[in-house]
Scaffold this active site. Structure first.
Site, PDB file in Angstrom:
ATOM      1  N   SER A  47       0.831  -1.207   0.000  1.00  0.00           N
ATOM      2  CA  SER A  47       0.000   0.000   0.000  1.00  0.00           C
ATOM      3  C   SER A  47       0.863   1.255   0.000  1.00  0.00           C
ATOM      4  CB  SER A  47      -0.919   0.012   1.226  1.00  0.00           C
ATOM      5  OG  SER A  47      -1.799  -1.078   1.201  1.00  0.00           O
ATOM      6  N   GLU A  48       1.883   1.270   0.884  1.00  0.00           N
ATOM      7  CA  GLU A  48       2.832   2.374   0.914  1.00  0.00           C
ATOM      8  C   GLU A  48       4.211   1.884   1.318  1.00  0.00           C
ATOM      9  OE1 GLU A  48      -1.017   4.662   1.485  1.00  0.00           O
ATOM     10  OE2 GLU A  48      -0.081   3.397   2.984  1.00  0.00           O
ATOM     11  N   THR A  49       5.214   2.646   0.913  1.00  0.00           N
ATOM     12  CA  THR A  49       6.587   2.477   1.367  1.00  0.00           C
ATOM     13  C   THR A  49       7.023   3.783   1.999  1.00  0.00           C
ATOM     14  OG1 THR A  49       7.106   0.855  -0.356  1.00  0.00           O
ATOM     15  CG2 THR A  49       8.960   2.006   0.649  1.00  0.00           C
ATOM     16  N   PHE A  65       5.190   6.772  -0.258  1.00  0.00           N
ATOM     17  CA  PHE A  65       4.827   6.546  -1.655  1.00  0.00           C
ATOM     18  C   PHE A  65       3.975   5.291  -1.775  1.00  0.00           C
ATOM     19  CE2 PHE A  65       8.412   9.307  -1.942  1.00  0.00           C
ATOM     20  CZ  PHE A  65       8.300  10.005  -3.137  1.00  0.00           C
ATOM     21  N   HIS A  76      -0.669   4.270   8.406  1.00  0.00           N
ATOM     22  CA  HIS A  76       0.087   3.053   8.699  1.00  0.00           C
ATOM     23  C   HIS A  76       1.578   3.206   8.396  1.00  0.00           C
ATOM     24  CE1 HIS A  76       0.370   1.266   4.601  1.00  0.00           C
ATOM     25  NE2 HIS A  76       1.140   0.344   5.160  1.00  0.00           N
TER      26      HIS A  76
END
Length: 303
Positions: A47-49, A65, A76
């Site tokens: 979902s994101e980094t 991102f 999160h």
């Protein structure tokens, strides 16, 4: 030529492995070009980094991102990034609560590090003052999710709310309606192209287990994840929406998400301020380290 940076994968908003929302966290990310951060996020396919670096205006800086774009504030990745710093010994998690200031693309926010009732680190972020933005008619939104006006919670608007990232709040009447939601790619893409929100948050006023007061689902389009296991930024917007419209009897509650995906997660939420003048929303959760290692990144000249 490449260099190696410390890398962890953290499950956020959970106390157990392989639950909640997974987030890749890259430490010592100073100097990484934006296109490299975006490429890493696409490679991670989560979902994101999160990329953690030094800050001139706060204790630390982080950039988040998705596989397709940068997001100004996210829940999160904030929980995951702070936990990664605790897990690697870069931040303390003592018996007394501590506060750090974290610089994000939307500005500086505060994150409290404390101990939960079970003694595990609890990270609580204070999101921005909510903004209540555009409203939508059910008939222009619900078909994108295979839903009808009868599935809505009667008397409440579909509205974009931002506590740092604008998210579309869609209150539904019960769990059955929420479970039946299915993303219509073409219809949703057309809706998003003319809309003011980053992504949609569908929710109901009941949990699926234990002390949960709300339960939600959150959707996206490829290359982003089709459904997010837990969405901390939208949780803040949902809490502000519910408090403003009298859907909560108390400003402190437990919200749940991800159980139908096999990744149960929950957050402790507190809305600060009266319904007509909300100051902030505090969203807190636990986290678990899943893996740790190094990631190869190109040297600056190659980026």
């Amino acid at each position: 030529m490449t260099r190696r940076l410390p890398f962890l994968q953290i499950d956020a908003f959970t106390r157990q492995l392989y639950a909640g929302n997974p987030c890749a966290v890259v430490l010592d990310a100073d100097g990484l070009p934006e296109n490299v951060m975006q490429a890493i996020a696409l490679e991670m396919n989560l979902s994101e980094t999160a990329f953690v670096m030094t800050s001139k205006v706060a204790d630390l800086r982080a950039r988040y991102f998705t596989p397709s774009e940068e997001i100004p504030l996210a829940g999160h990745p904030t929980i995951a990034a702070v936990y990664a710093l605790i897990s690697t010994g870069r931040l303390p998690a003592g018996e007394k609560p501590a506060m750090i200031r974290l610089e994000l693309q939307v500005g500086v926010i505060e994150v409290e590090i404390s101990r939960g009732v079970d003694g595990l680190p609890l990270m609580t972020m204070s999101q921005q003052r909510p903004q209540f933005l555009r409203t939508y008619q059910p008939e222009e939104v619900l078909p994108a999710f295979g839903l009808e006006s009868a599935d809505m919670l009667p008397g409440y608007p579909i509205m974009t709310v931002s506590t740092g990232t604008p998210q579309l709040m869609i209150p539904l009447k019960d769990l059955a309606c929420l479970r039946s939601a299915r993303l219509d790619f073409e219809s949703y893409a057309a809706l998003k192209a003319r809309a003011d929100f980053f992504s949609p948050h569908l929710f109901v006023l009941q949990g699926v287990q234990g002390a949960g007061k709300t339960f939600a689902r959150h959707f996206g389009l490829p290359p982003d994840t089709l459904e997010d296991p837990f969405t901390g930024s939208a949780t803040g917007g949902m809490a502000a929406y519910c408090w403003r419209y009298g859907l909560l009897t108390e400003p402190v509650f437990i919200t749940q998400q991800g159980h139908w995906m096999g990744r149960p997660g929950e957050a402790q939420v507190e809305v600060v301020g009266p319904p007509e003048a909300i100051e902030t929303v505090r969203v807190g959760g636990h986290a678990v380290e899943v893996l740790r290692g190094e990631i190869n990144v190109p040297e600056p000249a190659q980026a």
